[in-house]
Design an enzyme around this catalytic site. Structure first.
Site, mmCIF file in Angstrom:
data_model
loop_
_atom_site.group_PDB
_atom_site.id
_atom_site.type_symbol
_atom_site.label_atom_id
_atom_site.label_comp_id
_atom_site.label_asym_id
_atom_site.label_seq_id
_atom_site.Cartn_x
_atom_site.Cartn_y
_atom_site.Cartn_z
ATOM 1 N N TRP A 98 67.159 -86.828 -77.598
ATOM 2 C CA TRP A 98 66.486 -86.152 -76.482
ATOM 3 C C TRP A 98 65.377 -87.013 -75.892
ATOM 4 C CZ3 TRP A 98 66.102 -82.152 -73.161
ATOM 5 C CH2 TRP A 98 64.838 -81.884 -72.614
ATOM 6 N N LEU A 99 65.296 -87.026 -74.558
ATOM 7 C CA LEU A 99 64.223 -87.741 -73.853
ATOM 8 C C LEU A 99 63.520 -86.802 -72.882
ATOM 9 C CD1 LEU A 99 64.563 -91.111 -71.932
ATOM 10 C CD2 LEU A 99 64.266 -89.029 -70.626
ATOM 11 N N ASN A 100 62.155 -86.819 -72.883
ATOM 12 C CA ASN A 100 61.465 -86.227 -71.723
ATOM 13 C C ASN A 100 60.466 -87.211 -71.142
ATOM 14 O OD1 ASN A 100 60.299 -84.710 -74.239
ATOM 15 N ND2 ASN A 100 58.733 -84.237 -72.754
ATOM 16 N N ASP A 101 59.232 -86.840 -70.932
ATOM 17 C CA ASP A 101 58.299 -87.621 -70.113
ATOM 18 C C ASP A 101 58.280 -89.138 -70.361
ATOM 19 O OD1 ASP A 101 57.614 -84.963 -70.113
ATOM 20 O OD2 ASP A 101 55.560 -85.264 -70.758
ATOM 21 N N GLN A 143 58.914 -89.606 -74.427
ATOM 22 C CA GLN A 143 58.954 -88.521 -75.391
ATOM 23 C C GLN A 143 60.374 -88.485 -75.951
ATOM 24 O OE1 GLN A 143 56.126 -85.913 -76.006
ATOM 25 N NE2 GLN A 143 55.602 -88.073 -75.845
ATOM 26 N N PHE A 199 52.671 -86.868 -78.562
ATOM 27 C CA PHE A 199 52.934 -86.345 -77.226
ATOM 28 C C PHE A 199 52.619 -87.398 -76.156
ATOM 29 C CE2 PHE A 199 53.061 -81.390 -77.575
ATOM 30 C CZ PHE A 199 54.087 -81.484 -78.492
ATOM 31 N N SER A 200 52.679 -86.978 -74.906
ATOM 32 C CA SER A 200 52.603 -87.938 -73.798
ATOM 33 C C SER A 200 51.276 -88.689 -73.726
ATOM 34 C CB SER A 200 52.870 -87.222 -72.480
ATOM 35 O OG SER A 200 54.250 -86.978 -72.404
ATOM 36 N N ASP A 260 47.940 -85.345 -72.750
ATOM 37 C CA ASP A 260 48.560 -86.262 -71.781
ATOM 38 C C ASP A 260 47.577 -87.241 -71.126
ATOM 39 O OD1 ASP A 260 50.693 -84.652 -72.493
ATOM 40 O OD2 ASP A 260 50.757 -83.552 -70.609
ATOM 41 N N GLU A 305 50.027 -80.348 -66.665
ATOM 42 C CA GLU A 305 50.497 -81.354 -67.621
ATOM 43 C C GLU A 305 50.466 -82.728 -66.944
ATOM 44 O OE1 GLU A 305 53.460 -79.047 -70.601
ATOM 45 O OE2 GLU A 305 54.452 -79.675 -68.772
HETATM 46 C C1 FRU Z 1 55.392 -82.343 -70.298
HETATM 47 C C2 FRU Z 1 54.979 -82.127 -71.738
HETATM 48 C C3 FRU Z 1 53.629 -82.720 -71.997
HETATM 49 C C4 FRU Z 1 53.643 -82.980 -73.471
HETATM 50 C C5 FRU Z 1 55.086 -83.375 -73.696
HETATM 51 C C6 FRU Z 1 55.643 -82.949 -75.004
HETATM 52 O O1 FRU Z 1 56.748 -82.399 -70.063
HETATM 53 O O2 FRU Z 1 55.020 -80.742 -72.053
HETATM 54 O O3 FRU Z 1 52.542 -81.922 -71.577
HETATM 55 O O4 FRU Z 1 52.761 -83.985 -73.852
HETATM 56 O O5 FRU Z 1 55.836 -82.800 -72.655
HETATM 57 O O6 FRU Z 1 56.914 -83.504 -75.185
#
Ligand code: FRU
Length: 511
Positions: free
Chosen positions: A21-24, A42, A84-85, A154, A205
């Site tokens: 999984w990938l996010n920010d 992330q 986290f970010s 963040d 965020e």
């Molecule tokens: C935004 C967020 C950030 C947090 C991160 C956790 O997408 O919710 O605020 O640091 O993702 O994965």
């Protein structure tokens, strides 16, 4: 690795993780010595949905479109914690004292991120790298900011020349405060001010603040970016921004306007790169928390947007008023070449005269660029004066999946449609129709309105740039199993088209 059977919806030039999984996007920076772009993100390597333990994954690229996966960069201490970010800075003059002369000044990498602990407490921490960003050592005296809060995260840090200090922009998320801190060594931070503006949504965020050059001038302005989720006006997650001045202590916006960064549904948690040689470059997570964990790509989920170059320019938002706006242009390097293309000038489409580019061995990567005029200024509002760009899959079981982007001259609006009946994916929040009003880019000698459109399609994502990047719209889409874009067409929807295309190109590309 990866799952062969889902490669049809894995973009080629938009970064995706190998699996998981990938996010920010996090810690984006340019290594000036190696001329290498680094992105962190992330990352959950243990599943293809968001979950703890959460890490910083890592990738690099020479050209921002061909990516190399690397090992995990920063890991949490425990399995129920998350890194986290956050961001990365290059500490050229060793203000932190983490480096010695053996480390090139352009590679003194310091990461600043949120540690999310077992009790859900969020604190700001730092870590440094002695090998140009591949492995990190956490600072012994972490955290560097601890307010004993669960919604504080963040950090985006940068060096502010004018006031000679590091600046951190971080959010007190559910208190709707962007906080500004200053430091001379990245370890000791002093609170400067709070900033709040724009849409609230549920929470703030991933904030950011960066200097953006104004086109055709030697001036620049500061742009404060802010992600909100859920509860954005277009549904779920989105990025807004404010333009103003920054003196190292306070951000002073020019006006009270919240501007939208990207009017599509898949552009979130934008971050700009540190240490770029010139101007401002950044990218975002190309998904939305409304459905990011549910999209049909099982072995891995999500991609980044393309990297974009940012400038500011006055644009008309109606005939009387211009406002300063971010202009976004995707970075399409020379490493991307056209396998074949159709290029026309002064093209006059009719129902029987369409442009169609079919790719037998499709890569799934296409782009198109149009510059067109509308030959009449007024239409009755019962007319339908439109053209479409159709992006279509191969024929399978007598069926084709299509996404389209079009322009409606009667209401001067672009529209996008990603409605695809997908057996494996149905979601109420996966908004399928979006649109945006546009003023003409300019007027020709006869005072006829002129517009421009650029789009790039990469397997299952399409980025649209209207009027030379004045408005951007980024959306993912999910064709049925095994299907991906194989052709691209320009069609008009009425016999006597009122459009004249000064220039059209449809290209099948490869990286
Ligand atoms: C935004 C967020 C950030 C947090 C991160 C956790 O997408 O919710 O605020 O640091 O993702 O994965």
């Amino acid at each position: 690795m990866g799952n062969e059977e889902s490669e049809y919806n894995r973009p080629l030039i938009h970064y995706t993780p190998e699996y998981g999984w990938l996010n920010d996007p996090n810690g984006l920076f340019f290594d000036k010595k190696e001329k290498l772009w680094h992105i962190y993100f992330q990352y959950n390597p243990n599943g293809s949905v968001w979950g703890l333990p959460l890490y910083w994954g890592h990738a690099t690229s020479k050209d921002l479109v061909n990516w190399k996966h690397h090992d995990l960069a920063i890991s949490p201490e425990k399995d129920d914690e998350g890194i986290f970010s956050g961001s990365i800075v290059i500490d050229h003059i060793n203000t932190s004292g983490f480096f010695d002369d053996s480390i090139d000044p352009d590679q003194r990498v310091v990461a600043i991120y949120t540690n999310h602990d077992s009790n859900e407490k969020q604190t700001q921490e730092i870590a440094y790298s002695l090998d140009a960003g591949y492995t990190f050592t956490k600072y012994k005296a972490n955290p560097v900011i601890d307010l004993n809060l669960t919604q504080f995260r963040d950090p985006k840090v940068f060096w502010h020349k004018q006031s000679n200090q590091w600046i951190m922009i971080v959010v007190k998320s559910q208190d709707f405060k962007i906080q500004i801190y200053g430091s001379t060594n990245l370890k000791d931070w002093k609170f400067h001010s709070n900033f709040s503006s724009g849409f609230y949504g549920f929470q703030y965020e991933c904030p950011g603040l960066f200097e953006v050059p104004i086109e055709n001038s030697t001036k620049s302005k500061w742009v404060m970016v802010l992600a909100i989720n859920p509860g954005s006006p277009i549904g779920g997650s989105f990025n807004q921004y404010f333009i103003g001045d920054f003196d190292g202590y306070n951000f002073a916006p020019d006006d009270t306007q919240s501007r939208i960064m990207d009017i599509g549904k898949d552009f979130y948690a934008f971050q700009n790169f540190s240490d770029v040689e010139e101007g401002a470059i950044g990218l975002a997570w190309a998904s939305n928390w409304q459905y990011g964990n549910l999209v049909p790509t099982t072995e891995r989920r999500s991609s980044m947007s393309l990297a974009r170059r940012y400038t500011l320019k006055e644009i008309n938002i109606n005939p009387e008023t211009k406002i300063l706006s971010l202009i976004q242009r995707p970075i399409i390097p020379d490493s991307i070449t056209a396998v074949n293309s159709i290029v026309k000038t002064s093209f006059h489409p009719t129902i029987n005269n369409i442009l169609s580019l079919v790719a037998q061995d499709s890569t799934g990567l296409f782009d198109f660029k149009l510059r067109f005029k509308i030959k009449e200024k007024r239409f009755s509002n019962q007319e339908k004066i439109t053209f479409d760009i159709l992006v279509q899959s191969q024929v399978q079981d007598n069926e084709i999946d299509t996404v389209k982007v079009g322009f409606d001259a009667v209401i001067s609006s672009y529209y996008f449609n990603r409605a695809i009946k997908n057996k494996n994916f149905e979601n109420e929040f996966f908004t399928d129709k979006l649109s945006t009003y546009m003023e003409p880019l300019s007027y020709d000698d006869n005072n006829l309105p002129v517009f421009e459109l650029y789009g790039i399609v990469d397997r299952n994502i399409i980025e649209l740039y209207f009027n030379d990047g004045a408005v951007a719209m980024t959306n993912t889409f999910f064709m049925n199993e095994g299907r991906y874009p194989h052709s691209i067409k320009l069609v008009v929807n009425n016999e006597d088209s009122k459009f004249e295309f000064e220039q059209v190109s449809l290209r099948h590309l490869t990286n």
